[in-house]
Enzyme design. Structure first.
Site, PDB file in Angstrom:
ATOM      1  N   ALA A  10     -19.460  14.511  39.316  1.00 40.12           N
ATOM      2  CA  ALA A  10     -19.991  14.528  37.954  1.00 40.12           C
ATOM      3  C   ALA A  10     -21.118  13.510  37.826  1.00 40.12           C
ATOM      4  O   ALA A  10     -21.066  12.419  38.392  1.00 40.12           O
ATOM      5  CB  ALA A  10     -18.884  14.209  36.954  1.00 40.12           C
ATOM      6  N   ALA A  11     -22.140  13.877  37.044  1.00 37.02           N
ATOM      7  CA  ALA A  11     -23.298  13.008  36.851  1.00 37.02           C
ATOM      8  C   ALA A  11     -23.044  12.036  35.719  1.00 37.02           C
ATOM      9  O   ALA A  11     -21.984  12.036  35.087  1.00 37.02           O
ATOM     10  CB  ALA A  11     -24.546  13.856  36.559  1.00 37.02           C
ATOM     11  N   GLY A  12     -24.059  11.210  35.393  1.00 41.06           N
ATOM     12  CA  GLY A  12     -23.960  10.259  34.300  1.00 41.06           C
ATOM     13  C   GLY A  12     -24.142  10.937  32.956  1.00 41.06           C
ATOM     14  O   GLY A  12     -24.348  12.138  32.863  1.00 41.06           O
ATOM     15  N   ASP A  96     -22.818  20.013  37.754  1.00 44.11           N
ATOM     16  CA  ASP A  96     -23.866  20.647  36.954  1.00 44.11           C
ATOM     17  C   ASP A  96     -24.242  22.028  37.479  1.00 44.11           C
ATOM     18  O   ASP A  96     -25.345  22.519  37.230  1.00 44.11           O
ATOM     19  CB  ASP A  96     -25.104  19.758  36.888  1.00 44.11           C
ATOM     20  CG  ASP A  96     -25.741  19.525  38.256  1.00 44.11           C
ATOM     21  OD1 ASP A  96     -25.148  19.949  39.281  1.00 44.11           O
ATOM     22  OD2 ASP A  96     -26.833  18.927  38.317  1.00 44.11           O
ATOM     23  N   HIS A 311     -16.952  34.722  -6.549  1.00 44.61           N
ATOM     24  CA  HIS A 311     -17.969  33.691  -6.404  1.00 44.61           C
ATOM     25  C   HIS A 311     -17.502  32.342  -6.946  1.00 44.61           C
ATOM     26  O   HIS A 311     -16.676  32.240  -7.853  1.00 44.61           O
ATOM     27  CB  HIS A 311     -19.270  34.079  -7.130  1.00 44.61           C
ATOM     28  CG  HIS A 311     -19.066  34.850  -8.391  1.00 44.61           C
ATOM     29  ND1 HIS A 311     -19.930  35.818  -8.834  1.00 44.61           N
ATOM     30  CD2 HIS A 311     -18.072  34.824  -9.325  1.00 44.61           C
ATOM     31  CE1 HIS A 311     -19.493  36.344  -9.965  1.00 44.61           C
ATOM     32  NE2 HIS A 311     -18.366  35.752 -10.280  1.00 44.61           N
ATOM     33  N   ASN A 325      -6.900  38.180  -9.025  1.00 48.02           N
ATOM     34  CA  ASN A 325      -8.330  38.116  -9.324  1.00 48.02           C
ATOM     35  C   ASN A 325      -8.701  36.693  -9.736  1.00 48.02           C
ATOM     36  O   ASN A 325      -8.140  36.137 -10.681  1.00 48.02           O
ATOM     37  CB  ASN A 325      -8.699  39.077 -10.458  1.00 48.02           C
ATOM     38  CG  ASN A 325     -10.207  39.111 -10.680  1.00 48.02           C
ATOM     39  OD1 ASN A 325     -10.919  39.857 -10.019  1.00 48.02           O
ATOM     40  ND2 ASN A 325     -10.692  38.300 -11.599  1.00 48.02           N
ATOM     41  N   ALA A 371     -10.103  31.710 -19.775  1.00 45.69           N
ATOM     42  CA  ALA A 371     -11.277  31.016 -19.251  1.00 45.69           C
ATOM     43  C   ALA A 371     -11.305  29.580 -19.744  1.00 45.69           C
ATOM     44  O   ALA A 371     -10.990  29.288 -20.899  1.00 45.69           O
ATOM     45  CB  ALA A 371     -12.545  31.752 -19.673  1.00 45.69           C
ATOM     46  N   ARG A 388      -6.919  24.675 -23.293  1.00 47.52           N
ATOM     47  CA  ARG A 388      -8.258  24.167 -23.602  1.00 47.52           C
ATOM     48  C   ARG A 388      -8.285  23.728 -25.065  1.00 47.52           C
ATOM     49  O   ARG A 388      -7.401  24.072 -25.860  1.00 47.52           O
ATOM     50  CB  ARG A 388      -9.316  25.243 -23.353  1.00 47.52           C
ATOM     51  CG  ARG A 388      -9.156  26.466 -24.232  1.00 47.52           C
ATOM     52  CD  ARG A 388     -10.071  27.585 -23.782  1.00 47.52           C
ATOM     53  NE  ARG A 388      -9.954  28.739 -24.679  1.00 47.52           N
ATOM     54  CZ  ARG A 388     -10.237  29.984 -24.337  1.00 47.52           C
ATOM     55  NH1 ARG A 388     -10.626  30.246 -23.104  1.00 47.52           N
ATOM     56  NH2 ARG A 388     -10.134  30.970 -25.197  1.00 47.52           N
TER      57      ARG A 388
END
Length: 407
Positions: A10-12, A96, A311, A325, A371, A388
């Site tokens: 394995a590389a650095g 690699d 949404h 819903n 709502a 509310r």
């Protein structure tokens, strides 16, 4: 393969080399993991990984429980490893070179043994040799070694050497620099796309498409531009993914539509439509026939069949029934600043626009919320919850404001 072992070089790290390394990603997996998996796939069970000074970082790219050798001098590690493998065929493979696939390594070993070589090069990237021959070569290579340097040293000392030439055109590709890494990624991507085309997957325009080779995509599915598919993702027949979607470790059934959406660690049953601009987070289970529209987030939630959220909704830590819903702007307040709490929503509920469900709370089957309601207590089945302020109209009060010009 019997009587074999491998030394994986394995590389650095990129920070040290200014380029690619064994940790660099090819289709979302470290180069070192490609090389390791190729060795294991070829039946090589004894694998020694040399990572130099980057032992901890390199070990993170390996399967759990394995680690790379920590010494900076790979030759010293090799001598210690080979002390017990002198009568073994040894593969020296760089970290690699991701395309030395198992069948190439297996065929090269058969060639190596048939020719009775002391060393056999594979695409000038890897080398098969014997433990005793490699130990002798290392005595002449005090400052580290590579597959080609070992092969050349054995050749110069009179050992029989050869080249295995019956190769895939990509076998010798290396990724030592960032430019080479980009070329390797392109080649890997094309390999995956070719396999998917042959399997009947429709990818009409591959611009921006990257697909993990571990992904399983059924014939008849369609992948549109800009789509990223990572990990152990599975996609059913007839599903359309994209454009511009990101799937990671997701399981999708048949006939799903995922448009400009992130799906991460979630399960979607058949005929689910999501998007655009949504995120389905880990731990979520979306049942058949669910419709989720733009700017909706689902987190660690189960959503029952036929439920719709068109949404601007957050569904977090919830168990949602069938045919529910969600109106626009619904938020499940799942976090109290210390702990996460779950919300339960029964079948056939109707959640009015801008409703806040303050977890933990339960809505019985058929419950409705008006709502703008904030729900802090359980709602019985078939009840209408209105939480509310009562509206107050003040006659002619607006005229006082109308006298002042608007700025």
């Amino acid at each position: 393969m019997e009587n074999t072992c491998a030394i994986l070089l394995a590389a650095g790290t990129p920070q040290q080399t200014g380029g690619a390394s064994a940790l660099s990603q090819v289709l979302f997996r470290p180069l070192i993991r490609w090389a390791f998996d190729n060795c294991q796939g070829a039946g090589i069970k004894r694998i020694c990984i040399f990572a130099g000074a980057d032992q901890e970082e390199i070990s993170q790219g390996l399967p759990e429980g394995l680690s790379a050798a920590k010494e900076e001098d790979g030759a010293l590690c090799a001598k210690a490893f080979l002390a017990g493998h002198q009568d073994t065929d040894v593969l020296i493979v760089p970290g690699d070179a991701p395309f030395l696939f198992p069948e190439i390594l297996e065929n090269a070993l058969r060639f190596h043994r048939k020719q009775e070589n002391a060393a056999t090069m594979i695409a000038w990237a890897a080398c098969w040799t014997r433990g005793e021959a490699l130990l002798a070569a290392l005595e002449k290579l005090p400052n580290g070694f590579s597959a080609d340097s070992v092969w050349q040293t054995i050749r110069e000392t009179g050992g029989r050497t050869g080249d295995y030439a019956d190769l895939d055109s990509f076998a010798g590709m290396r990724a030592g620099t960032l430019r080479q890494l980009a070329e390797v990624n392109r080649a890997a991507r094309d390999m995956v796309l070719d396999r998917l085309y042959e399997a009947g997957v429709d990818i009409p325009l591959a611009d921006g498409v990257m697909i993990d080779p571990r992904a399983k995509i059924a014939a008849g599915a369609q992948i549109l531009p800009g789509t990223i598919i990572k990990g152990e993702t599975a996609i059913g027949a007839g599903s359309v993914i994209g454009p511009n979607s990101w799937l990671e470790d997701a399981v999708l059934g048949a006939d799903c539509i995922i448009n400009a959406t992130y799906v991460l660690g979630a399960v979607l049953e058949d005929d689910v439509q999501i998007g655009p601009f949504c995120r389905v987070r880990p731990g979520s289970h979306i049942s058949a026939g669910v419709r989720i529209g733009n700017f909706v987030e689902v987190k660690n939630a189960s959503v029952g069949p036929g439920t719709k959220s068109a949404h601007l909704t957050y569904i977090g830590d919830a168990d949602v029934g069938a045919r529910v819903n969600f109106g626009c702007g619904v938020c499940i307040a799942n976090y109290d600043g210390v702990r996460k709490h779950r919300t339960i929503i029964g079948d056939d509920c109707f959640i009015g626009c801008n409703t806040n469900l303050v977890a933990p709370v339960t809505l019985g089957d058929g419950a409705y919320t008006a709502a703008g309601t904030t729900v802090t207590q359980d709602v019985p089945p078939d009840a209408l919850c209105i939480g509310r302020s009562r509206q107050t109209n003040l006659p002619d009060r607006a005229k006082e404001h109308q006298k002042h010009p608007r700025k």
